[in-house]
Design a protein around this motif. Structure first.
Motif, short mmCIF file in Angstrom:
data_model
loop_
_atom_site.label_atom_id
_atom_site.label_comp_id
_atom_site.label_asym_id
_atom_site.label_seq_id
_atom_site.Cartn_x
_atom_site.Cartn_y
_atom_site.Cartn_z
N ILE A 254 34.45 -3.06 1.91
CA ILE A 254 36.56 -3.21 1.25
C ILE A 254 36.83 -2.87 2.16
O ILE A 254 38.20 -3.29 2.72
CB ILE A 254 36.87 -2.94 -0.13
CG1 ILE A 254 35.72 -3.98 -1.07
CG2 ILE A 254 37.55 -3.58 -0.40
CD1 ILE A 254 36.09 -3.26 -2.82
N ILE A 255 36.91 -1.48 2.71
CA ILE A 255 38.48 -0.99 3.59
C ILE A 255 38.23 -1.23 4.71
O ILE A 255 39.38 -1.68 5.53
CB ILE A 255 38.41 0.37 3.68
CG1 ILE A 255 38.59 1.56 2.18
CG2 ILE A 255 39.09 1.20 4.56
CD1 ILE A 255 38.19 2.60 2.62
N ASN A 256 37.31 -1.58 5.14
CA ASN A 256 36.70 -2.42 6.54
C ASN A 256 37.26 -3.87 6.39
O ASN A 256 38.34 -4.68 7.76
CB ASN A 256 34.79 -1.99 7.04
CG ASN A 256 35.14 -3.01 8.45
OD1 ASN A 256 34.84 -3.99 8.03
ND2 ASN A 256 35.24 -2.67 9.57
N MET A 257 37.49 -4.79 4.99
CA MET A 257 37.80 -5.44 5.43
C MET A 257 38.98 -5.82 5.63
O MET A 257 39.95 -6.95 6.18
CB MET A 257 36.99 -6.63 4.09
CG MET A 257 35.47 -7.00 4.40
SD MET A 257 34.99 -7.52 2.65
CE MET A 257 35.56 -8.77 2.77
N LEU A 258 39.70 -4.97 4.71
CA LEU A 258 41.21 -5.23 4.62
C LEU A 258 41.91 -4.49 6.08
O LEU A 258 42.91 -5.79 6.71
CB LEU A 258 41.91 -4.27 3.86
CG LEU A 258 41.36 -4.46 2.13
CD1 LEU A 258 42.21 -3.39 1.12
CD2 LEU A 258 42.45 -5.89 2.14
N LEU A 259 41.07 -3.59 7.06
CA LEU A 259 41.66 -3.41 8.17
C LEU A 259 41.53 -4.60 8.94
O LEU A 259 42.28 -4.45 10.29
CB LEU A 259 41.29 -1.91 8.46
CG LEU A 259 41.51 -0.99 7.97
CD1 LEU A 259 40.27 0.14 8.34
CD2 LEU A 259 42.62 -0.99 7.68
N MET A 260 40.04 -4.97 8.98
CA MET A 260 40.02 -6.03 10.01
C MET A 260 41.31 -7.39 9.88
O MET A 260 41.44 -8.13 11.17
CB MET A 260 38.73 -6.85 9.12
CG MET A 260 37.18 -5.81 9.82
SD MET A 260 37.88 -5.23 12.11
CE MET A 260 37.87 -4.03 11.34
N VAL A 261 41.72 -8.03 8.34
CA VAL A 261 41.77 -8.67 8.05
C VAL A 261 43.66 -7.71 9.73
O VAL A 261 44.26 -9.21 10.02
CB VAL A 261 43.24 -8.78 7.27
CG1 VAL A 261 44.53 -9.56 6.68
CG2 VAL A 261 41.81 -9.25 6.38
N THR A 262 44.40 -7.25 8.97
CA THR A 262 46.19 -6.85 9.99
C THR A 262 45.67 -6.19 11.36
O THR A 262 45.79 -6.53 12.01
CB THR A 262 45.88 -5.56 9.40
OG1 THR A 262 44.96 -4.48 9.62
CG2 THR A 262 45.91 -5.50 7.88
N MET A 263 44.05 -5.80 11.57
CA MET A 263 43.54 -5.83 13.12
C MET A 263 43.81 -7.05 14.48
O MET A 263 44.46 -7.64 14.94
CB MET A 263 42.64 -4.98 13.39
CG MET A 263 41.97 -4.59 14.47
SD MET A 263 40.12 -3.84 14.45
CE MET A 263 40.12 -3.33 16.23
N TYR A 264 42.66 -8.30 13.21
CA TYR A 264 42.23 -9.11 14.13
C TYR A 264 44.09 -10.72 13.91
O TYR A 264 44.30 -10.81 14.39
CB TYR A 264 41.40 -10.22 13.92
CG TYR A 264 40.12 -9.18 14.46
CD1 TYR A 264 39.71 -9.88 15.39
CD2 TYR A 264 39.59 -8.51 13.79
CE1 TYR A 264 38.74 -9.61 16.60
CE2 TYR A 264 38.16 -8.32 14.20
CZ TYR A 264 38.28 -8.46 15.77
OH TYR A 264 36.61 -7.76 16.06
N GLY A 265 44.58 -10.07 12.93
CA GLY A 265 45.42 -10.62 12.67
C GLY A 265 46.83 -9.98 13.50
O GLY A 265 47.78 -10.85 14.51
N ASN A 266 47.24 -8.85 14.45
CA ASN A 266 47.32 -8.16 14.61
C ASN A 266 47.40 -8.77 16.97
O ASN A 266 48.41 -8.86 17.06
CB ASN A 266 47.60 -6.36 14.70
CG ASN A 266 48.41 -6.29 15.83
OD1 ASN A 266 49.70 -6.55 15.31
ND2 ASN A 266 48.05 -5.46 16.83
N SER A 267 46.09 -9.47 16.26
CA SER A 267 45.87 -9.83 17.79
C SER A 267 46.51 -11.24 18.58
O SER A 267 46.54 -11.05 19.30
CB SER A 267 44.51 -9.71 18.42
OG SER A 267 44.10 -10.36 17.23
N VAL A 268 46.68 -11.46 17.32
CA VAL A 268 47.21 -12.89 17.80
C VAL A 268 49.28 -12.52 17.35
O VAL A 268 49.86 -13.48 18.13
CB VAL A 268 47.00 -14.09 16.29
CG1 VAL A 268 47.41 -14.56 16.46
CG2 VAL A 268 45.29 -14.25 16.85
#
Length: 444
Positions: A254-268
């Motif tokens: 769950i922690i990883n999924m939330l961080l992926m939202v922020t990480m890949y969203g940030n790349s855009v």
């Protein structure tokens, strides 16, 4: 690892090129996000099948086939003259990458002693976590002088060299089993994820509660519910969902999924902020992420070793707090802010992330019995990619809705959306901190 690095690098190369591609094909931000979402979605659909493929075919067969498919997609993308063809090329790339990335994780976890897995995964993390932040920098340098088509051409010769080396150096790992692929599970998961993502991609163009938004979402959730139900009925399921019996697997997931939202969203978000709001070049947009890339290269191997030796829970909590402070800083970006303000906020975020990602990933898989590790890797990476795909759609939708709304802002409407996106990221990382307090070494 080289193949995995190129696969992940390719995911973020297009992010910096998004504004240029939008201008070249005269498309909206919501349409442009399919460059990332189409890739991430196909990637997510492929990863569940890897648990089956790894048990059914040899390491060499899988890797070489996936690498050739990836090269084919790169070639199509490089010569595409229409936007739909470009999307098809990206999706073909994702077919190959969806096998390569989990294959690397399974090989390392099954061939490394438990006491050394953190260190080994730290080295793997150097490839998997450096690529997402290095991609925009490389892309920015190329786009300063060349067309976006060269971003596809960049990976072609590198992957070709890797394939030639793999034919001589790559060895088979593990034992083969013979059982049928769960085709019903693959169909249900594929259609469900596609419909759900399509619904989220419409947020930026239509009211989310309209038929265009809500019908695909409901249909997708129904299909995914059926998928979960069927998996528990199958003798050889597409995904062994019994990995969810282990609480210390669920928490890092769950922690990883939330961080992926922020990480890949940030790349855009970063290219839109730097290029469209501050009106800097694609090169400057890429260089904004360079300090974070350097930190990732230095700290990623160390973070894996720290997992083996120290109290990883407090390291994770510290990293999350650093990430949250960086997100909060970026949410305060104003129209008169310096580009160095963005660089500082992004570097702080990346420093926090690199302290967290490898330890929680290693912990999740170490908490599973050895026979379940391939399934755990498949589940973890599938939901990681789904979160990245949905997160990109969600954060881009915030920007699109803000920019196309009827409100009258005192600053650039895209900047308002970006500020809201970073504020949303701050809240998500705060939730991760609360979850991280429950991490323990022992089995749940």
């Amino acid at each position: 690892m080289v193949g995995a690095f190129l696969s992940v690098l390719n995911q973020t190369l297009m992010s910096t090129a998004l504004p240029a591609i939008m201008r070249a094909f005269s498309i909206t931000t919501a349409q442009g996000q399919w460059l990332n979402n189409g890739y991430l979605l196909i990637n997510a659909l492929m990863i569940p099948t890897t648990a089956y493929l790894i048990k059914r075919y040899t390491t060499r067969q899988l890797y070489l086939t996936a690498a050739v498919i990836f090269m084919l997609g790169s070639l199509i993308g490089a010569v595409a003259t229409q936007y739909p063809i470009l999307i098809i090329g990206r999706m073909i790339q994702a077919l190959g990458a969806g096998v390569v990335i989990p294959l690397v994780n399974v090989v390392v976890m099954t061939s490394t002693p438990p006491s050394q897995r953190g260190a080994a995964m730290g080295v793997v993390g150097l490839a998997l976590n450096l690529a997402p932040v290095l991609g925009p920098t490389v892309a920015g340098a190329i786009l300063e002088h060349l067309s976006w088509r060269y971003l596809f051409g960049l990976t072609l010769p590198l992957m070709l060299v890797d394939i030639l080396l793999a034919t001589k150096l790559l060895h088979n790992v593990g034992h083969l089993e013979h059982f049928r692929l769960d085709r019903i599970g693959l169909l249900l998961s594929g259609l469900g994820l596609t419909l759900a993502l399509y619904s989220f991609s419409n947020v930026g163009e239509a009211a989310f509660l309209s038929l265009k938004g809500i019908v695909p979402l409901v249909a997708g959730l129904v299909l995914l519910s059926l998928f979960v139900h069927c998996q528990f009925k199958q003798t050889h399921p597409l995904l062994n969902l019994h990995v969810f019996d282990y609480r210390q697997f669920i928490l890092p997931l769950i922690i990883n999924m939330l961080l992926m939202v922020t990480m890949y969203g940030n790349s855009v978000i970063i290219p839109v902020l730097v290029q469209n709001v501050f009106h800097h070049s694609a090169l400057v947009s890429g260089l904004t992420l360079l300090p974070g890339s350097v930190l990732t290269a230095i700290i990623s191997p160390l973070s894996g070793r720290f997992y083996d030796k120290y109290n990883f829970r407090w390291m994770v909590i510290t990293g999350l707090c650093i990430d949250m402070s960086g997100s909060l800083l970026l949410s305060s970006t104003g129209s008169q802010s310096s580009i160095w303000f963005v660089v500082l906020g992004q570097t702080i975020r990346q420093f926090g992330l690199v302290l967290v990602l490898i330890p929680i990933q290693t912990h999740a898989w170490c908490m599973l019995p050895a026979p379940m590790i391939p399934d755990g890797v498949a589940v973890y990476n599938t939901l990681r990619q789904v979160a990245a795909s949905f997160g990109t759609a969600l954060l881009v939708a915030i920007i699109s809705v803000t920019a196309s709304g009827q409100w009258h802002w005192s600053m650039n409407s895209q900047l308002v959306g970006i500020k809201l996106s970073y504020l949303s990221s701050t809240i998500m990382v705060g939730i991760c901190v609360l979850l991280a307090r429950q991490l323990r070494r022992a089995h749940a």
